[in-house]
Design a protein around this motif. Structure first.
Motif, PDB file in Angstrom:
ATOM      1  N   LEU A   6       0.621  -1.167  -0.077  1.00  0.00           N
ATOM      2  CA  LEU A   6      -0.034   0.159   0.029  1.00  0.00           C
ATOM      3  C   LEU A   6       0.763   1.523  -0.086  1.00  0.00           C
ATOM      4  O   LEU A   6       0.720   2.207  -0.865  1.00  0.00           O
ATOM      5  CB  LEU A   6      -0.920  -0.030   1.256  1.00  0.00           C
ATOM      6  N   ARG A  70       2.135   0.319 -11.892  1.00  0.00           N
ATOM      7  CA  ARG A  70       0.949   1.184 -11.695  1.00  0.00           C
ATOM      8  C   ARG A  70       0.330   1.635 -12.737  1.00  0.00           C
ATOM      9  O   ARG A  70      -0.876   1.812 -12.732  1.00  0.00           O
ATOM     10  CB  ARG A  70       1.566   2.022 -10.559  1.00  0.00           C
ATOM     11  N   VAL A  73      -2.607   0.360 -15.008  1.00  0.00           N
ATOM     12  CA  VAL A  73      -4.345   0.163 -14.383  1.00  0.00           C
ATOM     13  C   VAL A  73      -5.079   0.875 -15.380  1.00  0.00           C
ATOM     14  O   VAL A  73      -6.178   0.509 -15.349  1.00  0.00           O
ATOM     15  CB  VAL A  73      -4.561   0.611 -13.001  1.00  0.00           C
ATOM     16  N   VAL A 109      -2.312   9.495 -14.118  1.00  0.00           N
ATOM     17  CA  VAL A 109      -1.881   8.522 -13.161  1.00  0.00           C
ATOM     18  C   VAL A 109      -0.402   8.540 -12.491  1.00  0.00           C
ATOM     19  O   VAL A 109      -0.329   8.504 -11.459  1.00  0.00           O
ATOM     20  CB  VAL A 109      -1.982   7.153 -13.980  1.00  0.00           C
ATOM     21  N   THR A 112      -0.773  10.807  -9.702  1.00  0.00           N
ATOM     22  CA  THR A 112      -1.391  10.252  -8.571  1.00  0.00           C
ATOM     23  C   THR A 112      -0.606   9.272  -7.781  1.00  0.00           C
ATOM     24  O   THR A 112      -0.382   9.119  -6.472  1.00  0.00           O
ATOM     25  CB  THR A 112      -2.751   9.443  -8.904  1.00  0.00           C
ATOM     26  N   SER A 116       0.699   9.511  -3.962  1.00  0.00           N
ATOM     27  CA  SER A 116       0.132   8.380  -2.657  1.00  0.00           C
ATOM     28  C   SER A 116       1.584   7.425  -2.416  1.00  0.00           C
ATOM     29  O   SER A 116       1.517   6.980  -1.511  1.00  0.00           O
ATOM     30  CB  SER A 116      -0.680   7.344  -3.400  1.00  0.00           C
ATOM     31  N   PHE A 121      -0.431   7.207   4.324  1.00  0.00           N
ATOM     32  CA  PHE A 121      -1.800   7.569   4.155  1.00  0.00           C
ATOM     33  C   PHE A 121      -2.302   8.619   5.385  1.00  0.00           C
ATOM     34  O   PHE A 121      -3.048   9.530   5.029  1.00  0.00           O
ATOM     35  CB  PHE A 121      -2.651   6.370   3.948  1.00  0.00           C
ATOM     36  N   LEU A 141     -12.470   7.744   6.743  1.00  0.00           N
ATOM     37  CA  LEU A 141     -11.438   7.073   6.047  1.00  0.00           C
ATOM     38  C   LEU A 141     -10.295   6.621   6.801  1.00  0.00           C
ATOM     39  O   LEU A 141      -9.891   5.561   6.375  1.00  0.00           O
ATOM     40  CB  LEU A 141     -10.754   8.215   4.893  1.00  0.00           C
ATOM     41  N   MET A 144     -11.351   3.394   8.072  1.00  0.00           N
ATOM     42  CA  MET A 144     -11.280   2.439   6.959  1.00  0.00           C
ATOM     43  C   MET A 144      -9.909   1.781   6.634  1.00  0.00           C
ATOM     44  O   MET A 144      -9.861   0.696   6.573  1.00  0.00           O
ATOM     45  CB  MET A 144     -11.842   3.000   5.742  1.00  0.00           C
TER      46      MET A 144
ATOM     47  N   VAL B  93     -10.208   5.725  -1.542  1.00  0.00           N
ATOM     48  CA  VAL B  93      -9.221   4.956  -1.457  1.00  0.00           C
ATOM     49  C   VAL B  93      -8.582   4.582  -2.874  1.00  0.00           C
ATOM     50  O   VAL B  93      -7.335   4.414  -2.831  1.00  0.00           O
ATOM     51  CB  VAL B  93      -9.275   3.987  -0.272  1.00  0.00           C
ATOM     52  N   LEU B  96      -6.871   7.222  -4.723  1.00  0.00           N
ATOM     53  CA  LEU B  96      -5.632   7.614  -4.469  1.00  0.00           C
ATOM     54  C   LEU B  96      -4.682   6.500  -4.223  1.00  0.00           C
ATOM     55  O   LEU B  96      -3.422   6.858  -4.311  1.00  0.00           O
ATOM     56  CB  LEU B  96      -5.944   8.217  -3.075  1.00  0.00           C
ATOM     57  N   ILE B  97      -5.014   5.307  -3.745  1.00  0.00           N
ATOM     58  CA  ILE B  97      -4.135   4.525  -3.194  1.00  0.00           C
ATOM     59  C   ILE B  97      -3.870   3.419  -4.511  1.00  0.00           C
ATOM     60  O   ILE B  97      -2.688   2.981  -4.690  1.00  0.00           O
ATOM     61  CB  ILE B  97      -4.304   3.628  -2.218  1.00  0.00           C
ATOM     62  N   PHE B  98      -4.857   3.075  -5.253  1.00  0.00           N
ATOM     63  CA  PHE B  98      -4.707   2.146  -6.477  1.00  0.00           C
ATOM     64  C   PHE B  98      -4.499   2.908  -7.609  1.00  0.00           C
ATOM     65  O   PHE B  98      -4.665   1.997  -8.693  1.00  0.00           O
ATOM     66  CB  PHE B  98      -5.478   1.056  -6.548  1.00  0.00           C
ATOM     67  N   GLN B  99      -4.704   3.991  -7.706  1.00  0.00           N
ATOM     68  CA  GLN B  99      -5.002   4.858  -9.130  1.00  0.00           C
ATOM     69  C   GLN B  99      -6.161   4.214 -10.076  1.00  0.00           C
ATOM     70  O   GLN B  99      -6.104   4.304 -11.117  1.00  0.00           O
ATOM     71  CB  GLN B  99      -3.564   4.755  -9.698  1.00  0.00           C
TER      72      GLN B  99
END
Lengths: 241, 211
Positions: A6, A70, A73, A109, A112, A116, A121, A141, A144, B93, B96-99
């Protein structure tokens, strides 16, 4: 707990990691808005944005292989657009649309990923909180994020247990097993939620979370703001002529 | 259905961000009125649950796989306004975290999966409950509602993309709703099976929520 994926690279020590989360959030949002509002064929502008974001990637010391993985995606959506290209019957224009969404989504992307993977976080949430995002949303959040690892672990354990006993078979039975896993997961999550709330009330929780961590701007932030916003403004203004 | 940045044009994403922002504000007010601070840890953990459940893939014909969305299920268990907030946090989430989905398309995703997928889906379920009655009816209704919620969310996604000029409306609408009509069956089956499991194990949880 095997979810280091993460914020795997948020512990590195680089210029980008040292920035205040607020600086990153604001420059990140500006960058994305600037990128996606640019004209579809303004390739000089796209090239300039690419140079900027790649410089940031380089400065952040996050491994390029990870960044590349990444970026993948967005592929399903790029394919979705590609599939409909022949139906659009626009020839040249269709390819312009395709190139446009592809370049813009890759740049966004990348931005982002930078936000991140260089920020923990909880610090990101603190930044959003100080930027006046709704407090309840921030608190949901953070809860979570606190529990997602535990539940994903639980889900994966149940999935592993299923896989080790399951040798294929009817479709309906398979669905039923997944449903039992999800149902059980919900009940466990719900009961955990009740217990967490009870223990928090016992310690005086009144709806506010008080944390020790304070964010502070440093000199690096000010330089970064000036340089980053200055450059993207120049690119934008330049493109208008 | 997680739209990346750049696929929607400015007027579309700004309008959808405004709509979703308003919906979130209304939901915050509504949940604050009825539930208070007790709900915050609960909502966080339920959001984590939806997130974890979405990671379980199930096979669809032809070697592809789909995953659970959970909008209608969350709304039936915790109420429609809470469900909007839960879907919002899950999407934030994922973005932001997994795009998974872009920041400027976040409003669109919240609109598709929170407002249409959870809120509208829930009210389809409520209306169906008034029409179809009987001992097994809540399961049939939950199935139809969650199946429709997936199709409607997919349709909304393709309309948004075509308004932006990214894909042609007619073919993409047919293709997207067609594919999601199949994925929706999985969603519907999972929703009713989870509901019947909860009804067996903790029936009180189904009686609790009436917003």
């Amino acid at each position: 707990m095997n979810h280091a994926f993460l914020d795997k690279y948020s512990n590195l020590n680089s210029l980008i990691h040292k920035l205040d989360p607020r600086t990153k959030i604001i420059t990140f949002l500006l960058f994305i808005v600037f990128v996606i509002t640019s004209a579809p064929t303004d390739y000089i502008q796209f090239l300039s944005y690419s140079v900027i974001i790649l410089t940031v990637v380089f400065l952040s010391k996050v491994p390029l292989g990870y960044v590349f993985k990444r970026v993948l995606v967005i592929i399903p959506f790029v394919l979705l657009v590609a599939i409909f290209l022949p139906f659009a019957n626009k020839g040249q224009e269709g390819w312009i649309i395709f190139g446009n969404v592809m370049i813009k989504s890759i740049l966004a992307v990348l931005a982002t990923i930078m936000l991140s993977s260089t920020t923990k976080f909880h610090k990101l949430l603190k930044g959003f909180e100080l930027l006046k995002f709704p407090k309840i949303l921030i608190m949901i959040l953070s809860f979570m994020y606190r529990y997602v690892f535990i539940l994903v672990d639980e889900a994966q354990r149940m999935e592993r247990a299923r896989d080790s006993r399951y040798f294929g078979g009817e479709y309906l039975r398979q669905i039923k097993i997944i449903c039992n896993i999800i149902g059980l997961l919900f009940i466990r999550a719900y009961e955990r939620g009740e217990r967490v709330y009870q223990s928090m009330s016992a310690r005086g929780f009144d709806g506010n979370i008080i944390t020790m961590s304070k964010l502070a701007y440093t000199k690096i932030d000010i330089y970064f703001y000036i340089i980053f916003i200055g450059i993207i403004m120049i690119i934008k203004i330049w493109s208008l002529f | 259905m997680h739209i990346p940045d750049g696929f929607l044009d400015t007027k579309t994403w700004m309008a959808l961000t405004a709509i979703s922002g308003t919906a979130i504000a209304v939901s915050l007010k509504q949940t604050g009125k009825t539930l208070g601070e007790k709900q915050i840890p609960m909502m966080g953990i339920t959001a984590a649950f939806i997130f974890a459940a979405q990671m379980l893939n199930f096979p669809i014909a032809g070697g592809t796989s789909g995953h659970f969305m959970g909008g209608v299920l969350a709304a039936i268990l915790l109420g429609p306004f809470t469900a909007i907030l839960i879907m919002t946090t899950v999407l934030i989430v994922q973005c932001l975290i997994f795009q998974d989905g872009g920041v400027t398309a976040l409003g669109a995703s919240i609109f598709n999966m929170g407002i249409i997928g959870a809120f509208v889906g829930y009210y389809i379920y409520v209306i169906l409950n008034k029409i179809i009655k009987g001992s097994k009816s809540i399961f049939i209704n939950a199935f139809i509602a969650s199946w429709l919620s997936i199709i409607l969310a997919a349709a909304a996604c393709s309309v948004e993309l075509s308004i932006s000029g990214t894909v042609p409306l007619k073919t993409s609408l047919i293709a997207m709703t067609g594919v999601h009509a199949i994925i929706g069956i999985g969603e519907g089956l999972i929703t009713i099976a989870v509901l019947s499991f909860i009804k067996k194990v903790r029936p009180d949880l189904l009686e609790l929520r009436h917003e």
